[in-house]
Design a protein around this motif. Structure first.
Motif, PDB file in Angstrom:
ATOM      1  N   VAL A 291     -25.314  29.398  95.921  1.00 55.53           N
ATOM      2  CA  VAL A 291     -24.680  29.923  97.125  1.00 55.53           C
ATOM      3  C   VAL A 291     -25.173  29.126  98.324  1.00 55.53           C
ATOM      4  CG1 VAL A 291     -24.306  31.956  98.579  1.00 55.53           C
ATOM      5  CG2 VAL A 291     -24.581  32.229  96.100  1.00 55.53           C
ATOM      6  N   THR A 292     -24.264  28.526  99.082  1.00 58.46           N
ATOM      7  CA  THR A 292     -24.654  27.815 100.297  1.00 58.46           C
ATOM      8  C   THR A 292     -24.647  28.784 101.477  1.00 58.46           C
ATOM      9  OG1 THR A 292     -22.414  27.140 101.003  1.00 58.46           O
ATOM     10  CG2 THR A 292     -23.551  25.729  99.395  1.00 58.46           C
ATOM     11  N   GLY A 293     -25.448  28.474 102.484  1.00 59.94           N
ATOM     12  CA  GLY A 293     -25.546  29.384 103.626  1.00 59.94           C
ATOM     13  C   GLY A 293     -26.021  30.750 103.193  1.00 59.94           C
ATOM     14  N   GLY A 294     -26.955  30.781 102.268  1.00 65.21           N
ATOM     15  CA  GLY A 294     -27.334  32.035 101.622  1.00 65.21           C
ATOM     16  C   GLY A 294     -28.537  32.743 102.206  1.00 65.21           C
ATOM     17  N   ALA A 295     -29.030  32.308 103.350  1.00 67.61           N
ATOM     18  CA  ALA A 295     -30.254  32.885 103.893  1.00 67.61           C
ATOM     19  C   ALA A 295     -30.022  34.134 104.718  1.00 67.61           C
ATOM     20  CB  ALA A 295     -30.992  31.850 104.742  1.00 67.61           C
ATOM     21  N   ARG A 296     -28.777  34.453 105.004  1.00 69.92           N
ATOM     22  CA  ARG A 296     -28.492  35.600 105.876  1.00 69.92           C
ATOM     23  C   ARG A 296     -27.059  36.077 105.676  1.00 69.92           C
ATOM     24  NH1 ARG A 296     -29.034  32.120 111.298  1.00 69.92           N
ATOM     25  NH2 ARG A 296     -30.129  30.765 109.854  1.00 69.92           N
ATOM     26  N   GLY A 297     -26.758  37.228 106.264  1.00 72.04           N
ATOM     27  CA  GLY A 297     -25.392  37.709 106.380  1.00 72.04           C
ATOM     28  C   GLY A 297     -24.611  37.794 105.084  1.00 72.04           C
ATOM     29  N   ILE A 298     -23.362  37.360 105.157  1.00 69.91           N
ATOM     30  CA  ILE A 298     -22.462  37.455 104.008  1.00 69.91           C
ATOM     31  C   ILE A 298     -22.989  36.634 102.839  1.00 69.91           C
ATOM     32  CG2 ILE A 298     -20.130  36.936 103.180  1.00 69.91           C
ATOM     33  CD1 ILE A 298     -19.143  37.468 106.058  1.00 69.91           C
ATOM     34  N   GLY A 299     -23.508  35.448 103.120  1.00 72.75           N
ATOM     35  CA  GLY A 299     -24.008  34.601 102.044  1.00 72.75           C
ATOM     36  C   GLY A 299     -25.137  35.242 101.269  1.00 72.75           C
ATOM     37  N   LEU A 300     -26.074  35.849 101.975  1.00 74.55           N
ATOM     38  CA  LEU A 300     -27.183  36.525 101.310  1.00 74.55           C
ATOM     39  C   LEU A 300     -26.684  37.701 100.492  1.00 74.55           C
ATOM     40  CD1 LEU A 300     -30.130  37.076 100.715  1.00 74.55           C
ATOM     41  CD2 LEU A 300     -30.352  38.161 102.957  1.00 74.55           C
ATOM     42  N   GLN A 301     -25.733  38.468 101.036  1.00 74.92           N
ATOM     43  CA  GLN A 301     -25.208  39.612 100.292  1.00 74.92           C
ATOM     44  C   GLN A 301     -24.460  39.150  99.040  1.00 74.92           C
ATOM     45  OE1 GLN A 301     -25.791  43.012 100.875  1.00 74.92           O
ATOM     46  NE2 GLN A 301     -25.024  42.929  98.768  1.00 74.92           N
ATOM     47  N   ILE A 302     -23.737  38.047  99.134  1.00 68.75           N
ATOM     48  CA  ILE A 302     -23.060  37.500  97.955  1.00 68.75           C
ATOM     49  C   ILE A 302     -24.087  37.153  96.885  1.00 68.75           C
ATOM     50  CG2 ILE A 302     -21.798  35.495  97.077  1.00 68.75           C
ATOM     51  CD1 ILE A 302     -20.287  35.488  99.799  1.00 68.75           C
ATOM     52  N   ALA A 303     -25.149  36.476  97.282  1.00 72.96           N
ATOM     53  CA  ALA A 303     -26.182  36.087  96.326  1.00 72.96           C
ATOM     54  C   ALA A 303     -26.831  37.311  95.676  1.00 72.96           C
ATOM     55  CB  ALA A 303     -27.235  35.228  97.016  1.00 72.96           C
ATOM     56  N   LEU A 304     -27.125  38.326  96.484  1.00 75.04           N
ATOM     57  CA  LEU A 304     -27.726  39.545  95.943  1.00 75.04           C
ATOM     58  C   LEU A 304     -26.790  40.239  94.954  1.00 75.04           C
ATOM     59  CD1 LEU A 304     -29.304  40.950  99.234  1.00 75.04           C
ATOM     60  CD2 LEU A 304     -30.584  40.240  97.190  1.00 75.04           C
ATOM     61  N   THR A 305     -25.499  40.274  95.290  1.00 73.16           N
ATOM     62  CA  THR A 305     -24.521  40.918  94.413  1.00 73.16           C
ATOM     63  C   THR A 305     -24.393  40.172  93.086  1.00 73.16           C
ATOM     64  OG1 THR A 305     -23.271  41.807  96.273  1.00 73.16           O
ATOM     65  CG2 THR A 305     -22.082  41.572  94.193  1.00 73.16           C
ATOM     66  N   LEU A 306     -24.309  38.856  93.128  1.00 74.41           N
ATOM     67  CA  LEU A 306     -24.211  38.071  91.895  1.00 74.41           C
ATOM     68  C   LEU A 306     -25.486  38.215  91.059  1.00 74.41           C
ATOM     69  CD1 LEU A 306     -22.511  34.777  93.188  1.00 74.41           C
ATOM     70  CD2 LEU A 306     -21.432  36.839  92.247  1.00 74.41           C
ATOM     71  N   HIS A 307     -26.632  38.310  91.733  1.00 75.50           N
ATOM     72  CA  HIS A 307     -27.894  38.515  91.027  1.00 75.50           C
ATOM     73  C   HIS A 307     -27.921  39.877  90.348  1.00 75.50           C
ATOM     74  CE1 HIS A 307     -32.059  38.116  89.999  1.00 75.50           C
ATOM     75  NE2 HIS A 307     -32.444  39.101  90.786  1.00 75.50           N
ATOM     76  N   GLN A 308     -27.440  40.897  91.045  1.00 77.42           N
ATOM     77  CA  GLN A 308     -27.376  42.239  90.463  1.00 77.42           C
ATOM     78  C   GLN A 308     -26.455  42.281  89.249  1.00 77.42           C
ATOM     79  OE1 GLN A 308     -26.239  44.559  93.865  1.00 77.42           O
ATOM     80  NE2 GLN A 308     -28.217  44.292  94.871  1.00 77.42           N
TER      81      GLN A 308
END
Length: 247
Positions: A14-31
């Motif tokens: 995930v690019t731009g993954g340190a905050r906001g929508i990008g971080l939430q995307i990464a957390l969701t895919l991890h879950q």
């Protein structure tokens, strides 16, 4: 059917993954079971973001406007199964007051960055014969919003993302690589928080559902497109806009 949403055994970058929508995307895919590779231009924020994961992701500082840095990363790590091109910026100003530099910043991050990442990682996916790419576009790639009509560069960049998505979907369809995009409407984020209260209210009033989206709602759409549940979908621009573009 629910097993098709399981991403266990998959790696997602995930690019731009340190905050906001990008971080939430990464957390969701991890879950959902994916192993995460998190990139961002801000290494300090990346380190902070990594603490939110049950299993810490691999983190890499990455400027998506630097095509060589992207090639270097692609040569350093195993090709991911999922690529989410989320990194993006916006500049709001009347066109007459938009400088060449501001135009290039927006186009470099939002459009060039998507192309560079797709070229580097998508080509490897095509060689391998499998992969799912989800680009984060915007409803502003489809329509000009009424309350916020002074973002010419942003709108043009997101329209470009949509066409890159459709073109690569056709190019790589028989190589086992799916390329789709999620086009959010107005979302609560650091980017929207900077706007005045009256602008936020106008956005809500103009959206049939009467509110802004939460980052989790965008992440859910990305999860779907990244998963086998969307195995016959490619070249799709999925609008997640509370009905805004329907009216």
């Amino acid at each position: 059917m629910l097993n098709k949403f399981d991403l266990t055994g998959n790696t997602a970058l995930v690019t731009g993954g340190a905050r906001g929508i990008g971080l939430q995307i990464a957390l969701t895919l991890h879950q959902a079971g994916a192993t995460i590779i998190l990139t961002d231009a801000d290494i300090n924020r990346l380190a902070e973001a990594s603490e939110r994961f049950a299993t810490k992701p691999a983190i890499y500082q990455l400027d998506v406007t630097d095509s060589q840095a992207i090639r270097d990363l692609a040569g350093k790590i195993k090709c991911p199964d999922i690529l989410v091109n989320n990194a993006g910026v916006s500049r709001a100003a009347p066109t007459s007051q938009t400088s060449d530099e501001e135009w290039r910043v927006v186009m470099s991050v939002n459009l060039d960055g998507v192309f560079y990442c797709c070229r580097a990682f998508g080509s490897l996916m095509a060689e391998r014969g499998s992969g799912s790419i989800v680009n984060i576009s915007s409803m502003c790639g489809e329509v000009t919003t009424r309350q916020q009509s002074v973002v010419t560069a942003y709108n043009a960049s997101k329209a470009g993302v949509n066409m890159v998505t459709k073109t690569l979907a056709c190019e790589w369809a028989r190589s086992g690589v799916r390329v789709n995009a999620v086009a959010p409407g107005f979302v609560w984020s650091e980017m929207t928080d900077k706007y005045p209260e009256d602008v936020i209210k106008a956005w809500c009033d103009q959206t049939p559902m009467g509110r802004l989206a939460h980052p989790e709602e965008i992440a859910s759409a990305v999860h779907f497109l990244a998963s086998d549940a969307a195995s016959y979908m490619t070249g799709t621009i999925m609008l997640v806009d509370g009905g805004y573009t329907s009216c």
